[in-house]
Design an enzyme around this catalytic site. Structure first.
Site, PDB file in Angstrom:
ATOM      1  N   ASP A   1     -36.830  33.954   1.675  1.00 39.84           N
ATOM      2  CA  ASP A   1     -36.262  33.245   0.524  1.00 39.84           C
ATOM      3  C   ASP A   1     -35.764  31.848   0.860  1.00 39.84           C
ATOM      4  O   ASP A   1     -35.574  31.028  -0.031  1.00 39.84           O
ATOM      5  CB  ASP A   1     -35.086  34.042  -0.048  1.00 39.84           C
ATOM      6  CG  ASP A   1     -33.892  34.026   0.887  1.00 39.84           C
ATOM      7  OD1 ASP A   1     -34.098  34.203   2.107  1.00 39.84           O
ATOM      8  OD2 ASP A   1     -32.770  33.807   0.416  1.00 39.84           O
TER       9      ASP A   1
ATOM     10  N   ASP B   1     -37.321  38.752   6.143  1.00 38.44           N
ATOM     11  CA  ASP B   1     -36.109  38.016   6.453  1.00 38.44           C
ATOM     12  C   ASP B   1     -34.962  38.929   6.020  1.00 38.44           C
ATOM     13  O   ASP B   1     -35.140  39.779   5.158  1.00 38.44           O
ATOM     14  CB  ASP B   1     -36.133  36.714   5.633  1.00 38.44           C
ATOM     15  CG  ASP B   1     -34.772  36.068   5.492  1.00 38.44           C
ATOM     16  OD1 ASP B   1     -34.196  35.711   6.519  1.00 38.44           O
ATOM     17  OD2 ASP B   1     -34.292  35.922   4.351  1.00 38.44           O
TER      18      ASP B   1
HETATM   19  P1  ADP Z   1     -29.724  33.400   8.491  1.00 42.46           P
HETATM   20  O1  ADP Z   1     -31.070  33.525   9.142  1.00 42.46           O
HETATM   21  O2  ADP Z   1     -29.054  34.736   8.376  1.00 42.46           O
HETATM   22  O3  ADP Z   1     -29.775  32.653   7.184  1.00 42.46           O
HETATM   23  P2  ADP Z   1     -28.673  31.059   9.992  1.00 42.46           P
HETATM   24  O4  ADP Z   1     -29.827  30.750  10.871  1.00 42.46           O
HETATM   25  O5  ADP Z   1     -28.387  30.120   8.884  1.00 42.46           O
HETATM   26  O6  ADP Z   1     -28.744  32.595   9.489  1.00 42.46           O
HETATM   27  O7  ADP Z   1     -27.358  31.159  10.891  1.00 42.46           O
HETATM   28  C1  ADP Z   1     -27.322  31.974  12.044  1.00 42.46           C
HETATM   29  C2  ADP Z   1     -25.892  32.249  12.461  1.00 42.46           C
HETATM   30  O8  ADP Z   1     -25.203  31.000  12.712  1.00 42.46           O
HETATM   31  C3  ADP Z   1     -25.058  32.932  11.385  1.00 42.46           C
HETATM   32  O9  ADP Z   1     -25.184  34.333  11.423  1.00 42.46           O
HETATM   33  C4  ADP Z   1     -23.647  32.470  11.756  1.00 42.46           C
HETATM   34  O10 ADP Z   1     -23.135  33.223  12.820  1.00 42.46           O
HETATM   35  C5  ADP Z   1     -23.869  31.057  12.232  1.00 42.46           C
HETATM   36  N1  ADP Z   1     -23.711  30.079  11.133  1.00 42.46           N
HETATM   37  C6  ADP Z   1     -24.682  29.356  10.526  1.00 42.46           C
HETATM   38  N2  ADP Z   1     -24.170  28.543   9.586  1.00 42.46           N
HETATM   39  C7  ADP Z   1     -22.836  28.767   9.565  1.00 42.46           C
HETATM   40  C8  ADP Z   1     -21.732  28.237   8.825  1.00 42.46           C
HETATM   41  N3  ADP Z   1     -21.867  27.303   7.885  1.00 42.46           N
HETATM   42  N4  ADP Z   1     -20.512  28.721   9.108  1.00 42.46           N
HETATM   43  C9  ADP Z   1     -20.330  29.662  10.055  1.00 42.46           C
HETATM   44  N5  ADP Z   1     -21.304  30.183  10.786  1.00 42.46           N
HETATM   45  C10 ADP Z   1     -22.541  29.756  10.563  1.00 42.46           C
HETATM   46 MG    MG Z   2     -32.766  34.382   3.866  1.00 39.48          MG
END
Ligand code: ADP
Ligand code: MG
Length: 309
Positions: free
Chosen positions: A254, A38
């Site tokens: 994580d 990840d």
């Molecule tokens: P990761 O796998 O990096 O944890 P997420 O699946 O949570 O990412 O989110 C994917 C994408 O959606 C982020 O890169 C962002 O562009 C957008 N995103 C998710 N949650 C938020 C938030 N609270 N505010 C702004 N953008 C968000």
């Molecule tokens: Mg992560």
């Protein structure tokens, strides 16, 4: 392995902060031929910092093509203040960084009247009667807002490895905010050691392709081995897909999002600083949260089984 050898391996693991949940896992780890990391919180610190705030030009050509209509112009502070207000109810690391960044700039952050998480895409909130969206391109597109005017800005930030987010206010694109994370110490060395062993190294993330590739490049993962924009519920399918040709994958993650993928992988490895949900779903926990301990886990498995042969 004999129970004695397994016991020794488990103990050596524990001494190095590598916790195997059982003897069978200790035996399985050496067969891993693919490691899927990840990105956020695993290869990177997961401690985001606000790095950029951009207010987009408020001018736009009127629909009749002639006159230029003045759209409501939002300043950088407006963009950041409203984005922070929208994110103030979210626990997402991207959200925390925006709120902290706004506070550091001394901005007064209003309470949102209402907010809704859109998993994998962003957040939608109502602030002082205004509808505010903060998130990726898909979030805005789904609301019928064209993200194109921000594309140049977005791509510039993403090439720097930052996560850039669009901010829309009352149905109009208003600006961009970006957060950056730092690659963990040891991430590059872990990737190099795995590749040295002949293990294929991959990365999976919900983040966009360009940011993901920039981070992959920093740690030495082949850009073709990056799976980006994977929705939380699709991470386990992605791991199953990788294993569908008989490969034995170790998933390292994580987050709550990673738990199903940790469960389906040949070996699921949780980062110790990660969420309880991930640790529970995993077979191995790396107490020091150091990506190099992935290599250690495999080596301990090797050593344990060699001794008993
Ligand atoms: P990761 O796998 O990096 O944890 P997420 O699946 O949570 O990412 O989110 C994917 C994408 O959606 C982020 O890169 C962002 O562009 C957008 N995103 C998710 N949650 C938020 C938030 N609270 N505010 C702004 N953008 C968000
Ligand atoms: Mg992560």
């Amino acid at each position: 392995a004999t129970p004695a050898a397994t016991m020794v391996g488990t103990t050596i693991g524990a001494q190095h902060g590598v916790l195997f949940k059982g003897g069978d896992i200790l035996e399985r780890a050496r067969d891993v031929d693919t490691v899927v990391f990840d990105k956020t919180g695993t290869l990177t610190e997961g401690e985001m910092e606000l790095t950029d705030v951009v207010a987009l030009d408020g001018e736009e050509t009127a629909a009749d093509g002639g006159a230029v209509a003045e759209r409501q112009r939002h300043t950088e502070d407006d963009v950041l203040r409203l984005a922070a207000a929208a994110e103030s109810g979210s626990e997402h690391p991207l959200a925390r960084a925006i709120v902290d960044g706004a506070e550091e700039r001394g901005l007064e952050i209003p309470e949102p009247d209402d907010f809704e998480n859109v998993p994998g895409h962003g957040i939608r909130a109502t602030i002082d009667g205004s509808e505010v969206l903060v998130g990726n391109r898909k979030l805005l597109e789904d609301e019928g807002i064209d993200p194109a005017p921000a594309e140049e800005t977005m791509e510039r930030l993403e090439r720097e490895g930052k996560t850039a987010m669009l901010v829309a206010i009352d149905g109009e694109l208003a600006g961009v905010v970006a957060d950056a994370d730092t690659v963990k110490e040891g991430a590059k060395e872990a990737v190099a050691a795995l590749r040295e062993r002949g293990v294929e190294v991959m990365m999976i993330t919900g983040d966009n392709e360009r940011t993901a590739r920039a981070v992959a490049e920093q740690v030495g993962i082949d850009p073709d081995n990056v799976r980006a924009e994977v929705l939380p519920e699709d991470k386990s399918d992605a791991v199953e897909q990788i294993q569908s040709d008989g490969r034995k994958a170790m998933m390292v993650g994580d987050g709550v999002n990673d738990a199903p993928a940790l469960a389906v992988a040949h070996v699921g490895t949780a980062i110790g600083s990660g969420t309880d949900v991930a640790i529970e779903a995993a077979d191995v926990t790396l107490m020091r949260s150091d990506p190099q301990d992935v290599v250690k886990a495999i080596r301990i498995s090797d050593a344990t089984l060699q001794k008993i042969k």
